[in-house]
Each structure stands twice: as structure tokens, then as C-alpha cells.
Design a protein around this motif. Structure first.
Motif, short mmCIF file in Angstrom:
data_model
loop_
_atom_site.label_atom_id
_atom_site.label_comp_id
_atom_site.label_asym_id
_atom_site.label_seq_id
_atom_site.Cartn_x
_atom_site.Cartn_y
_atom_site.Cartn_z
N ALA A 235 -10.36 5.51 8.14
CA ALA A 235 -10.33 5.16 6.72
C ALA A 235 -9.53 6.19 5.94
O ALA A 235 -9.36 7.34 6.36
CB ALA A 235 -11.76 5.07 6.16
N GLY A 236 -9.03 5.76 4.78
CA GLY A 236 -8.31 6.63 3.86
C GLY A 236 -8.55 6.20 2.44
O GLY A 236 -9.44 5.40 2.15
N THR A 237 -7.75 6.72 1.52
CA THR A 237 -7.94 6.41 0.10
C THR A 237 -7.62 4.95 -0.22
O THR A 237 -8.17 4.40 -1.17
CB THR A 237 -7.05 7.32 -0.75
OG1 THR A 237 -5.68 7.17 -0.33
CG2 THR A 237 -7.47 8.78 -0.60
N ALA A 238 -6.72 4.32 0.55
CA ALA A 238 -6.30 2.95 0.25
C ALA A 238 -7.07 1.90 1.03
O ALA A 238 -6.79 0.72 0.90
CB ALA A 238 -4.80 2.80 0.52
N GLY A 239 -8.02 2.30 1.86
CA GLY A 239 -8.75 1.33 2.68
C GLY A 239 -8.95 1.87 4.08
O GLY A 239 -9.09 3.07 4.28
N ALA A 240 -8.95 0.97 5.05
CA ALA A 240 -9.18 1.37 6.43
C ALA A 240 -8.36 0.50 7.36
O ALA A 240 -7.77 -0.52 6.96
CB ALA A 240 -10.67 1.27 6.77
N ALA A 291 -6.20 5.60 20.02
CA ALA A 291 -6.45 6.62 18.99
C ALA A 291 -5.70 6.19 17.73
O ALA A 291 -4.60 5.66 17.80
CB ALA A 291 -5.98 7.99 19.46
N LEU A 292 -6.30 6.43 16.56
CA LEU A 292 -5.75 5.95 15.30
C LEU A 292 -5.61 7.07 14.29
O LEU A 292 -6.38 8.04 14.30
CB LEU A 292 -6.66 4.87 14.69
CG LEU A 292 -6.73 3.50 15.33
CD1 LEU A 292 -7.69 2.62 14.54
CD2 LEU A 292 -5.35 2.86 15.35
N ALA A 293 -4.63 6.92 13.38
CA ALA A 293 -4.49 7.76 12.20
C ALA A 293 -3.91 6.90 11.09
O ALA A 293 -3.08 6.02 11.34
CB ALA A 293 -3.61 8.98 12.46
N LEU A 294 -4.36 7.13 9.86
CA LEU A 294 -3.92 6.36 8.70
C LEU A 294 -3.31 7.30 7.69
O LEU A 294 -3.96 8.21 7.20
CB LEU A 294 -5.10 5.59 8.09
CG LEU A 294 -4.80 4.73 6.86
CD1 LEU A 294 -3.77 3.65 7.20
CD2 LEU A 294 -6.08 4.10 6.33
N GLY A 295 -2.01 7.08 7.37
CA GLY A 295 -1.31 7.93 6.44
C GLY A 295 -1.64 7.59 4.99
O GLY A 295 -2.18 6.52 4.69
N PRO A 296 -1.29 8.46 4.05
CA PRO A 296 -1.60 8.21 2.63
C PRO A 296 -0.85 7.02 2.06
O PRO A 296 -1.29 6.43 1.08
CB PRO A 296 -1.17 9.52 1.94
CG PRO A 296 -0.20 10.15 2.88
CD PRO A 296 -0.64 9.76 4.25
N ASP A 297 0.30 6.63 2.67
CA ASP A 297 1.05 5.47 2.20
C ASP A 297 0.68 4.20 2.93
O ASP A 297 1.33 3.16 2.76
CB ASP A 297 2.54 5.73 2.34
CG ASP A 297 2.97 5.95 3.79
OD1 ASP A 297 2.08 6.09 4.65
OD2 ASP A 297 4.18 5.97 4.04
N GLY A 298 -0.37 4.24 3.76
CA GLY A 298 -0.79 3.07 4.50
C GLY A 298 -0.16 2.91 5.87
O GLY A 298 -0.44 1.94 6.57
N PHE A 322 3.11 1.55 12.43
CA PHE A 322 3.13 0.33 11.64
C PHE A 322 3.14 0.72 10.16
O PHE A 322 2.13 1.21 9.63
CB PHE A 322 1.92 -0.56 11.93
CG PHE A 322 1.78 -0.93 13.38
CD1 PHE A 322 2.37 -2.08 13.88
CD2 PHE A 322 1.05 -0.13 14.25
CE1 PHE A 322 2.23 -2.43 15.21
CE2 PHE A 322 0.91 -0.46 15.58
CZ PHE A 322 1.51 -1.62 16.07
N GLN A 323 4.27 0.53 9.50
CA GLN A 323 4.32 0.81 8.07
C GLN A 323 3.62 -0.29 7.30
O GLN A 323 3.33 -1.36 7.82
CB GLN A 323 5.78 0.94 7.62
CG GLN A 323 6.49 2.18 8.17
CD GLN A 323 7.90 2.31 7.66
OE1 GLN A 323 8.74 1.46 7.94
NE2 GLN A 323 8.17 3.37 6.92
N GLN A 324 3.36 0.00 6.03
CA GLN A 324 2.65 -0.95 5.19
C GLN A 324 3.41 -2.28 5.18
O GLN A 324 4.60 -2.34 4.89
CB GLN A 324 2.54 -0.41 3.76
CG GLN A 324 1.68 -1.24 2.84
CD GLN A 324 0.20 -1.13 3.17
OE1 GLN A 324 -0.34 -1.98 3.89
NE2 GLN A 324 -0.46 -0.12 2.65
N SER A 350 -4.06 12.70 10.58
CA SER A 350 -3.00 12.51 9.59
C SER A 350 -3.13 13.53 8.48
O SER A 350 -4.23 13.84 8.03
CB SER A 350 -3.06 11.10 9.01
OG SER A 350 -2.03 10.90 8.06
N ALA A 351 -1.97 14.06 8.03
CA ALA A 351 -1.93 15.03 6.94
C ALA A 351 -1.65 14.32 5.61
O ALA A 351 -1.15 13.20 5.59
CB ALA A 351 -0.85 16.08 7.22
#
Length: 644
Positions: A235-240, A291-298, A322-324, A350-351
């Protein structure tokens, strides 16, 4: 370096935004008759600053009511830290009688745990422990815990439960899904807002997901894939995002999960192998959870395990991005061990700037107890950096028959990558755990490059940069020349458009590259100096209401001159104006005065000005006005008759 005691088991690490990290582990005494050892395995916790300074080791609680002999599988504690820096620890406690209990404690800034909270009952597995737990903490410090437990409404059949636990508040537990078989491997991911997503695998191996709002409202469940390994969720600020490995093709299938509205927002997939034509034949890859990571831009990062079904010792990882808005992704090799070797258990973090840290353990030949730990930085644009040797031997330990994750990465808001490395095999004396801090942040750079300049003239370039690991700069001026200085002047010999590149590298070889375009124009010869106007007023004569003005100027001058007649009348100065055309260095004009000027007497002057042109300088000249004398008629002589 953390300091677990002897007989350390099952460590887990969580990194905080400020760069500190918290380690939780079990210490199991080897001999119950030794009075110096605790009567049962204890959950221990310790915090470390980003510089490696560690705090005291604290006891959190026991996991069983009585001593468990060494070698018996036991439940592992888990730890999680939220975006606000709050840390929580969870574990399963097994009493001598009765059902196992899920427990949780919050950890203070010093590492000291708070009161233990009983969250709910867990399923016993016939030995000591229960199904694994999963834990997340939101930005407000509320923990969300998921686990398998007995469903009272169905005679104690297995079910997935979730509970939100806030410090000092009552526990709120929610039945997420009823099951018909255990080992659903539930996972939870929590956004800073408090929204949580729960994933698990049902009895048909279908991946399921549900959303738990901050107020406890449950949406779902819904299926996100059939016949899968996993799923994983982050999960991140924009969802999961949730993703799993298709057991039939070895490809990754995933779905985006918004924080509100419909539960599922969009799917993506990549890395699939062709299905086997014969159902009895082997699938060309072994399906393991990704393994997963979610960036701040989705942007979603996935590490997919690829193994030959006929040779399980040959294992590598692929990286998919996979970009947004993207629905497909192409794999690129992430970890490729040498021939006969294998890479195990990838993990991603993710940073805030979009950088991704990948970690794994790698052996040279087959499965080994100890293996070198490696890491790799993925830039925000998806480019893969070189393999980084963490310079530590990690442990490929076993926990309940499952290979346990040896490396635990986290990236702080400041860009430091924290990697937890178990440094000895579980259940052996001298167990240890250490962290490696890698600089995953590129230098902060500000470059001053002009947009244009003239060939042959000095062009000033300057830059400022900062990085905790130190920096070195390199200018490439685009004309096969450069400089290593922060501020430098350079001349371009030829006109044209040049790409000026500044590369700033820190002590950890992270780079920031700034490229600007510079247009160099041809050098124009300076214009010849303009001549002096040599403006002169030769005459300024007034006769009645007429003023005749004339004079000379340099023959290079062209255009007109402006003539201003001025005379003071009382307290005011009145003027009359006229222009005169210049002809071969001469000019003249007649001004006709009107009104009070026509009637005025006294001193007056004319001022003549020339604005200048490309060849002649500007100039001004003045002259007093002279009055022309009137011509008197001579008296006529009288004739003899007296007539004139």
C-alpha cells in the motif's frame, strides 16, 4: 549491529521514515534445567539508529506458557512501522490449555514495549503455533493485524480475521472471510490514511482481496486471480496493489486497489510463459509469490522468481515495472547467479523519490545454509543499477518447513536503504543479526546553465550539490571538453546548439544527471564608431513674427533636426517648434510666431537638436535670437512747385 542473545530464532526488521530500525526476534533457551535461561521462548525487541547505534534489548512477552524443546517449530513474531514512526510487534501466544491467542504491543521511541494487548484467538496447527500473522501500521499509529482464527459461527472452522488496534483503545476485530481449509496465508497492507487491504488464498488456490476502511467498514472479498501462488499486497498514499503468480503459466497477475469506490480499479500482467500443452507435463517455471513495491507515482515494481521445473537449484529473478495505467510489462533480468548457482527470496522496497531497492541471497551451487547477500538499486526511470555486494553472509534458515526470508529491506524518507541480514543459522549458539545501510538517494543538485551565448565569449557555468556521502562533479560542455569544478567558464569556438551535461556522483556511486541545451550564436563584429554631428546654428534672426533659423551639420547625418524657439514672458516660458530637413549637411527653417510670442519683445533663443542615426551621434546646439533692423525710407526732395 543488533545484539540478539544465543539461540536466536526468526528475526524480523522494520525501518522507520527517520532511518531508525526495529528488530524483533525469539530467544529460545537450550536447556530447561539452566536457571539462567527463561522457562519459555521470549519475544525480544531492540531499536537501532541509522548510524548503527543500538538501544537496550527489551522483553515483549513469551510465546508459550511452558518451555518448548529446541527444534520444535514455533510461531515467529513480526514487526511493522507506520509512516508516522509508530512501531508495533505481534505474535501468537500458546497457553498450556486453550486456543492460541494473537497478541500485540506497541514499541516506544527508545525500543521499550508498552502493554500487551490480546487481539483474538488463533487456529492451532497441532504442534505449538498457528497460521502466520501479518501486520501493518498507518500514519496515525493504529495497527491492523490479520490472522487465521476459529470461526465461532461455523463450529470453529478456519476464517480470516482482521483487527484494528490503537494505543489505549479497544480492539475492533472483523471477520473478513470464512474458509473451508486452513493455510490461507493472509497478508495485509496499510495506507497512511488507515485504509487496509487484506489478501489471502482460498481452498481452490484463488487469490482473494478485501478492503477494510479506517472506520472498520469491509468491502469484498473479490477474486483477483485463479490458481495462484501468493498473493502479495503493498500500500501507499494513492492506494494499494495486489499481485500473485499464476501457477499455470508462471506469469504475474495483479490489480490496483483504490482507497475508495470500487474495490478493483485495473489489472496488469506480465512475464507469462506459454501454458503446457499436456496437463501432465511440467510447467516451465515454478510458481512462487512475487515481491512487490509501490512508488509514489503509482508505478508498480515486481520481482518474479523464475525456476526450471526440472532443476529447482537453478533460480533467478526477473524485474517487471508497470507505470500508472499500464496493463502489461516486459521482464528484465534482476538477479542472475552464475552457472549452478541460485538466487533466493527477493524483497523490494520503494523510496519517496521512486527509487526501488531489491535484495536477495545468492549461492554458487545449489542450496546452502549461508549465502552472500546482494542488493540492487532500480532508478525511478526503471533502469537497473549494478549488483551491490552487501558484504555479509546471510542465512537461508527454515521455519516450520518453509524457507524463511533472510533479507529485510526498507528505504527511509532521507533515501537510506536499510537491509537486515541474519548472520547465523537459527537455533545455533552465537546467532546474530546486523544491518547494512546503503545510500539509495542521489545527490541534490542545482545547475546554472545559460540558454544562449556568443561564440568566442566566456560562458559561466555553476552548480551546487549536497549529499551526506560526499560528491564529485563532472561537466561535459558538448564540444569534447569538460571540467571537474563546480563553477567554471568556457568559450565555444563555433556557433551551434550544444548539450551541456552535469553529472554529480556521491560516495555510494548514486548519480544525478542534469542536461541543458545551450545555443551559441555567431560573433558579430562591433559597429564602427559614429561620427560627431558637428551641429551649428549659423543664424537665428527675427523680423516681426517670422524667425529664420539655419545652420550646418556633418554630411553623414540624415533625417531632420528639431528647432525650438523659446522666450520668457512674465513668469512663463513660451515655445514654438518646427523641424527642418537636412540636405547635404545644411538645414534651415522659418518659424511663424503667433499669439503672445508674436507680440513679445525681449531676449529669445533657439535650441536645435539632432536625435542621431547609425552613422552620426546625437547633438544639441543653441543660439540667441537677433532682431533684424527695419529699413527706413529716405525723404524725397520737394520740387519747385512744392511737390515731392
Amino acid at each position: 549491529m543488533f545484539s540478539p542473545g544465543p539461540w536466536t530464532v526468526a528475526p524480523d526488521l522494520a525501518g522507520a521514515p527517520d532511518g531508525s530500525s526495529t528488530l524483533v526476534w525469539l530467544e529460545t533457551p537450550p536447556n530447561p534445567r539452566d536457571p539462567t535461561q527463561p522457562p519459555a521462548p521470549l519475544v525480544k525487541v531492540q531499536r537501532a539508529a541509522i548510524d548503527g547505534t543500538t538501544g537496550a534489548v527489551f522483553d515483549v512477552g513469551a510465546i508459550v506458557e511452558r518451555y518448548v524443546p529446541s527444534g520444535v517449530p514455533i510461531d515467529v513474531p513480526i514487526v511493522a512501522t507506520g509512516a508516522g514512526g509508530v512501531t508495533a510487534v505481534a505474535w501468537t501466544y500458546t497457553p498450556e490449555r486453550g486456543a492460541p491467542q494473537v497478541k500485540l504491543a506497541f514499541v516506544g521511541a527508545s525500543g521499550e514495549p508498552g502493554p500487551v494487548v490480546a487481539v483474538g484467538d488463533a487456529l492451532a496447527d497441532g504442534l505449538v503455533g498457528s497460521a502466520p500473522l501479518s501486520l501493518g501500521v498507518d500514519g496515525n499509529g493504529t495497527a491492523t493485524l490479520v490472522w487465521e482464527g476459529p470461526n465461532p459461527g461455523r463450529g470453529g472452522a478456519p476464517a480470516v480475521f482482521a483487527a484494528r488496534v490503537a494505543p489505549g483503545a479497544a480492539v475492533r476485530a472483523t471477520l473478513v472471510a470464512a474458509l473451508t481449509a486452513p493455510m490461507s496465508m493472509p497478508q495485509v497492507a496499510v495506507a497512511p490514511s488507515g485504509v487496509a487491504w487484506v489478501t489471502w488464498r482460498d481452498q481452490t488456490e484463488d487469490a482473494q482481496v478485501a478492503r477494510l476502511a479506517a472506520d472498520g467498514t469491509l468491502d469484498g472479498p473479490q477474486s483477483i486471480g485463479e490458481r495462484t501462488a501468493g498473493p502479495a499486497v503493498v500500500a501507499g498514499t494513492a492506494g494499494a496493489v495486489a499481485a500473485a503468480t499464476d501457477s499455470r503459466t508462471g506469469g504475474v497477475v495483479g490489480v490496483r486497489l483504490p482507497a475508495a469506490g470500487p474495490l478493483l480499479a485495473g489489472t496488469f500482467q506480465g512475464g507469462s510463459s506459454a501454458p503446457a500443452p499436456d496437463p501432465r507435463s511440467l510447467v516451465p517455471t515454478i510458481a512462487l509469490p512475487p515481491a512487490l513495491a509501490l512508488g509514489p507515482d503509482g508505478t508498480v515494481s515486481v520481482a518474479r522468481t523464475v525456476a526450471d521445473a526440472t532443476d529447482f537449484t537453478s533460480i533467478r529473478f526477473d524485474y517487471l515495472r508497470f507505470q500508472q495505467g499500464a496493463t502489461t510489462g516486459s521482464p528484465q533480468p534482476l538477479a542472475e547467479p552464475p552457472a549452478g548457482g541460485a538466487a533466493y527470496l527477493p524483497a523490494l522496497a520503494s523510496a519517496p523519490n521512486g527509487t526501488v531497492l531489491a535484495t536477495w541471497a545468492q549461492t554458487r551451487r545449489g542450496v546452502a545454509i549461508a549465502a552472500p547477500a546482494f542488493a540492487r538499486i532500480v532508478a525511478p526511470d526503471g533502469s537497473l543499477g549494478p549488483n551491490l555486494d552487501v558484504r555479509a553472509q546471510t542465512v537461508l534458515g527454515a521455519s516450520g518447513g518453509m524457507l524463511s526470508s533472510p533479507l529485510m529491506p526498507a528505504i527511509t524518507d532521507a533515501g537510506a536503504a536499510i537491509i537486515g541480514v541474519p548472520s547465523s543459522f537459527q537455533s545455533l549458539p552465537g546467532s546474530g543479526f546486523e544491518t547494512r545501510v546503503l545510500d539509495a538517494r542521489a545527490p541534490v543538485v542545482s545547475a546554472n546553465v545559460p540558454a544562449s551565448a556568443v561564440a568566442g565569449t566566456p560562458v559561466a557555468f555553476s552548480a551546487t550539490a549536497s549529499d551526506p556521502a560526499g560528491i564529485r562533479m563532472s561537466w561535459d560542455f558538448g564540444d569534447d571538453s569538460g571540467s571537474q569544478r563546480a563553477s567554471v567558464s568556457h568559450r565555444y569556438a563555433e556557433p551551434g546548439t550544444y548539450a551541456v551535461t552535469l553529472t554529480v556522483t556521491d560516495g555510494a556511486d548514486n548519480q544525478t544527471v542534469v542536461t541543458r541545451k545551450l545555443t551559441i550564436t555567431p560573433r558579430v563584429a562591433p559597429p564602427a564608431p559614429r561620427r560627431a554631428a558637428a551641429l551649428k546654428v549659423a543664424r537665428a534672426n527675427r523680423r516681426g513674427a517670422r524667425v529664420v533659423v539655419g545652420g550646418s551639420i556633418a554630411r553623414s547625418a540624415g533625417g531632420t533636426v528639431t528647432i525650438v524657439y523659446s522666450q520668457r514672458i512674465g513668469r512663463r516660458t513660451l515655445t514654438a517648434r518646427k523641424t527642418a530637413t537636412i540636405v547635404r549637411g545644411r538645414w534651415s527653417a522659418t518659424l511663424r510666431l503667433t499669439g503672445r510670442l508674436a507680440r513679445a519683445t525681449g531676449r529669445a533663443k533657439v535650441t536645435v537638436s539632432y536625435a542621431g542615426d547609425a552613422d552620426t551621434q546625437r547633438a544639441t546646439a543653441a543660439r540667441a535670437v537677433t532682431k533684424a533692423r527695419s529699413k527706413l525710407k529716405k525723404p524725397q526732395k520737394k520740387n519747385a512747385r512744392g511737390r515731392r
